[in-house]
Design a protein around this motif. Structure first.
Motif, mmCIF file in Angstrom:
data_model
loop_
_atom_site.group_PDB
_atom_site.id
_atom_site.type_symbol
_atom_site.label_atom_id
_atom_site.label_comp_id
_atom_site.label_asym_id
_atom_site.label_seq_id
_atom_site.Cartn_x
_atom_site.Cartn_y
_atom_site.Cartn_z
ATOM 1 N N LYS A 1 -7.851 19.063 7.854
ATOM 2 C CA LYS A 1 -8.800 19.367 6.799
ATOM 3 C C LYS A 1 -10.218 19.196 7.326
ATOM 4 N N LYS A 2 -11.105 20.038 6.829
ATOM 5 C CA LYS A 2 -12.479 20.025 7.312
ATOM 6 C C LYS A 2 -13.160 18.686 7.071
ATOM 7 N N ASP A 3 -12.818 18.020 5.974
ATOM 8 C CA ASP A 3 -13.465 16.740 5.669
ATOM 9 C C ASP A 3 -13.169 15.691 6.735
ATOM 10 N N SER A 4 -11.918 15.690 7.226
ATOM 11 C CA SER A 4 -11.526 14.694 8.220
ATOM 12 C C SER A 4 -11.836 15.151 9.645
ATOM 13 N N TYR A 5 -11.805 16.470 9.854
ATOM 14 C CA TYR A 5 -12.032 17.020 11.197
ATOM 15 C C TYR A 5 -13.070 18.137 11.120
ATOM 16 N N PRO A 6 -14.330 17.772 10.910
ATOM 17 C CA PRO A 6 -15.357 18.821 10.814
ATOM 18 C C PRO A 6 -15.526 19.589 12.120
ATOM 19 N N TYR A 7 -15.241 18.914 13.265
ATOM 20 C CA TYR A 7 -15.303 19.571 14.569
ATOM 21 C C TYR A 7 -13.983 19.365 15.305
ATOM 22 N N VAL A 8 -13.557 20.410 16.002
ATOM 23 C CA VAL A 8 -12.289 20.366 16.721
ATOM 24 C C VAL A 8 -12.444 21.058 18.064
ATOM 25 N N HIS A 9 -11.504 20.790 18.977
ATOM 26 C CA HIS A 9 -11.460 21.453 20.275
ATOM 27 C C HIS A 9 -10.422 22.570 20.228
ATOM 28 N N TYR A 10 -10.848 23.772 20.556
ATOM 29 C CA TYR A 10 -10.018 24.967 20.415
ATOM 30 C C TYR A 10 -9.261 25.281 21.707
ATOM 31 N N THR A 11 -7.970 25.556 21.579
ATOM 32 C CA THR A 11 -7.194 25.940 22.759
ATOM 33 C C THR A 11 -7.494 27.384 23.171
ATOM 34 N N TYR A 12 -7.441 28.307 22.221
ATOM 35 C CA TYR A 12 -7.625 29.718 22.586
ATOM 36 C C TYR A 12 -9.047 29.994 23.069
ATOM 37 N N LEU A 13 -10.046 29.529 22.339
ATOM 38 C CA LEU A 13 -11.426 29.764 22.772
ATOM 39 C C LEU A 13 -11.688 29.151 24.143
ATOM 40 N N SER A 14 -10.992 28.064 24.444
ATOM 41 C CA SER A 14 -11.182 27.407 25.740
ATOM 42 C C SER A 14 -10.606 28.232 26.884
ATOM 43 N N VAL A 15 -9.433 28.837 26.661
ATOM 44 C CA VAL A 15 -8.847 29.639 27.735
ATOM 45 C C VAL A 15 -9.627 30.951 27.909
ATOM 46 N N VAL A 16 -10.181 31.476 26.822
ATOM 47 C CA VAL A 16 -11.071 32.643 26.932
ATOM 48 C C VAL A 16 -12.295 32.276 27.760
ATOM 49 N N TYR A 17 -12.846 31.103 27.490
ATOM 50 C CA TYR A 17 -14.011 30.604 28.227
ATOM 51 C C TYR A 17 -13.683 30.445 29.707
ATOM 52 N N ALA A 18 -12.514 29.908 29.992
ATOM 53 C CA ALA A 18 -12.113 29.711 31.391
ATOM 54 C C ALA A 18 -12.016 31.037 32.130
ATOM 55 N N LEU A 19 -11.417 32.045 31.510
ATOM 56 C CA LEU A 19 -11.305 33.352 32.155
ATOM 57 C C LEU A 19 -12.682 33.971 32.373
ATOM 58 N N ASP A 20 -13.571 33.836 31.400
ATOM 59 C CA ASP A 20 -14.922 34.372 31.559
ATOM 60 C C ASP A 20 -15.672 33.656 32.675
ATOM 61 N N LEU A 21 -15.480 32.349 32.785
ATOM 62 C CA LEU A 21 -16.106 31.601 33.880
ATOM 63 C C LEU A 21 -15.652 32.144 35.231
ATOM 64 N N LEU A 22 -14.371 32.404 35.352
ATOM 65 C CA LEU A 22 -13.839 32.941 36.608
ATOM 66 C C LEU A 22 -14.306 34.369 36.847
ATOM 67 N N ASP A 23 -14.386 35.156 35.778
ATOM 68 C CA ASP A 23 -14.845 36.539 35.924
ATOM 69 C C ASP A 23 -16.287 36.621 36.405
ATOM 70 N N SER A 24 -17.064 35.566 36.169
ATOM 71 C CA SER A 24 -18.454 35.565 36.629
ATOM 72 C C SER A 24 -18.552 35.513 38.143
ATOM 73 N N ARG A 25 -17.485 35.004 38.792
ATOM 74 C CA ARG A 25 -17.419 34.871 40.262
ATOM 75 C C ARG A 25 -18.439 33.879 40.819
ATOM 76 N N LEU A 26 -19.022 33.042 39.973
ATOM 77 C CA LEU A 26 -19.954 32.022 40.438
ATOM 78 C C LEU A 26 -19.168 30.784 40.855
ATOM 79 N N PRO A 27 -19.376 30.269 42.060
ATOM 80 C CA PRO A 27 -18.597 29.128 42.562
ATOM 81 C C PRO A 27 -18.656 27.895 41.658
ATOM 82 N N ASP A 28 -19.839 27.611 41.077
ATOM 83 C CA ASP A 28 -19.973 26.416 40.235
ATOM 84 C C ASP A 28 -19.096 26.513 38.976
#
Length: 553
Positions: free
Chosen positions: A41-68
């Motif tokens: 519930k939003k009242d107890s968990y106003p912020y959460v860590h997303y699994t899908y958005l995180s894996v999308v982020y990881a793929l985009d990081l790799l697609d950038s080809r930047l070593p860091d």
């Protein structure tokens, strides 16, 4: 791979997401959005860590080809692999939960689609960036993809669930190729063939004309074409992609830049983003639809009638200033757009949408039946005994609930500056609202209800920025409702949208347990017949009838 048309856009997006990355948990986080499957519930968990958005982020990081960025992506992927259900005796083996904060066992109903959504990103990570990851991570990815494929095969979604049917075909076909598992490749190939055969036989997708899910289907089909080695699958997918683009292109309204209805699934009445014709390779012969203002009138069946036990038709009418679409049969879930119009209002866009509301929220147990001839629609609403509240399946009420407000609404929103509502006019409509140079008119043809005849109001909400024509079935103290005890629950209406009203004759009658409603113009008639007494939804669909405009009165 990426949805970004150039590297600058990708880098700008990654920079914008930097603040949402938690380096301690190694996942993306943000405000919790209400979903159908989570118990949080939003009242107890106003912020959460997303699994899908995180894996999308990881793929985009790799697609950038930047070593860091590669090191951060590897950290994210490692966490994602740990969050997959790896228990072979578990009923949710191979899938993921929505949030880091909620284990699969704690969810109200785990979402099996996450084997597809997360699995497809992991396939692209391993295929395109495996050489930049450690051997242990490559092995972990291969095993995770295999588990996701097993979950997809076990579930075996049919071709009527369009975007997941395509996405699961990608994960198993391409994923099987990447990890060297021919059994998954064969399954993916066969699944794609089933989707192709089913869609070609029907002529369109069952997940029909969806502004949110058709682009996903297009993306998955495009990914298959680009990523698979199988020539037969590529040929089938190219034809499926053409069907998807034709469905969207024919219903694009250039003046308002909106996606004309009706919509099988949509999260907002207004279109936030249209599929990128370049990134998703729209066929050249369909491009003129996106710029040519012309009158179009389209009707097509959307179900396999033998499978469903009934048929529903999607009707769309477009002219320069507005577009109007409707289904002939469907439930009134908040993701359905059974009757929706888009109108040019001083160079901006307004919409008009039909809703059935229980305590201010769309009520899935209301059932829509309608028939459309260009700018005119005769429609009716009755009630199901075996369906849901705000969700048709996950939130069942089965005809028994408590409420303080029930109403049928024609909601007008978007840019409504200058929109003017009036109750009644010389043409005997209940209400009329002028939008730009067009007028929405509504008339109640019949109300057969244990609650009596609805009260009509026209209200403007400054907070919602909407103007609503409401037919109030009940408004008062919170009280119990039991549709099993009702003898009558059926309402019929005439809806028109045009620059000037045509002379229409419309009426209704009750006969043998059904409400008949019709509209006639220039010697042509269309109509509907709907059961008056609440019933199981399948029976309502099968027993409701529509007749399109004919030349004979």
């Amino acid at each position: 791979m990426t949805v970004y048309s150039n590297k600058e856009q990708l880098l700008a997006s990654l920079s914008a997401r930097e603040a949402s990355y938690n380096p301690e948990v190694k996942l993306q986080y943000g405000p919790m959005e209400k979903t159908y499957h989570t118990a949080l519930k939003k009242d107890s968990y106003p912020y959460v860590h997303y699994t899908y958005l995180s894996v999308v982020y990881a793929l985009d990081l790799l697609d950038s080809r930047l070593p860091d960025y590669a090191e951060r992506a590897a950290e994210i992927v490692a966490v994602i692999l740990q969050l997959q259900d790896r228990r072979q005796d578990s009923p949710t083996y191979g899938i993921w939960s929505y949030y880091y904060e909620e284990h699969l066992d704690q969810m109200e109903t785990p979402d099996w689609n996450f084997a597809d959504f997360i699995g497809k990103k992991l396939v692209l990570v391993l295929k395109h960036h495996g050489d930049r990851l450690s051997e242990g991570l490559r092995q972990g990815l291969s095993e995770a993809i295999g588990r996701a494929c097993q979950a997809i095969v076990k579930r075996d979604v049919g071709p009527s669930y369009t975007n997941i049917a395509a996405m699961g075909a990608f994960v198993t076909l391409v994923g099987g190729e990447v990890i060297g598992q021919e059994t998954f490749v064969e399954y993916g190939r066969n699944r794609l063939q089933r989707l192709y055969d089913y869609t070609v036989r029907l002529g369109t997708f069952v997940e029909f004309n969806s502004p949110c899910y058709t682009p996903i289907t297009m993306e998955e089909l495009r990914h298959i074409i680009v990523e698979t080695k199988d020539p037969t699958s590529i040929k089938l997918t190219e034809q499926l992609l053409h069907i998807a683009w034709r469905m969207a292109a024919e219903r694009y309204h250039p003046r308002t830049k909106e996606w004309a209805g009706p919509h099988s699934r949509s999260y907002s009445p207004m279109l936030e983003k249209y599929p990128d014709t370049r990134a998703l390779h729209c066929p050249e012969e369909l491009l003129p639809y996106f710029s040519t203002e012309e009158e179009r009138y389209i009707r097509c069946p959307i179900f396999d009638e033998d499978e469903a036990g009934y048929q529903s038709y999607a009707t769309t009418y477009l002219q320069e200033a507005y577009c109007l679409g409707s289904f002939s049969k469907d439930m009134m879930w908040n993701q359905r757009r059974n009757l929706i119009a888009y109108v040019d209002n001083q160079g901006k866009v307004a919409y008009a949408q039909l809703r059935f509301l229980k305590d201010g929220k769309d009520f899935s147990s209301a059932v829509f039946t309608g028939v459309q001839d260009k700018s005119d629609i005769v429609f009716g609403i009755n009630l199901a005994l075996d369906f849901g509240d705000w969700h048709p399946i996950l939130d069942p009420v089965n005809g028994v609930f408590k409420a303080e407000d029930l109403r049928i609404r024609i909601e007008i929103g978007g840019y409504i500056e200058g929109a003017d509502g009036d109750s009644g006019n010389k043409l005997d409509y209940d209400a009329a609202v002028v939008i730009g140079g067009q007028t929405v008119r509504v008339k109640q043809l019949s109300a057969l209800s244990d609650e009596g005849v609805p009260r009509i109001t026209i209200t403007r909400s400054e907070q919602e920025d909407t103007l609503s024509i409401d037919y109030i079935i009940y408004e008062g103290p919170r009280k119990p409702f039991d549709f099993h005890e009702w003898n009558q629950a059926a309402w019929a209406y005439l809806f028109t949208l045009s620059e000037r009203a045509e002379e229409l004759q419309a009426g209704s009658e009750y006969k043998d347990g059904s409400l008949y409603a019709w509209c006639e113009k220039q010697g042509r008639r269309m109509g509907i017949a709907i059961p008056v007494k609440p019933d199981r939804i399948g029976q309502l669909f099968r027993n409701s009838e529509v007749s399109f405009m004919t030349e004979d009165v």
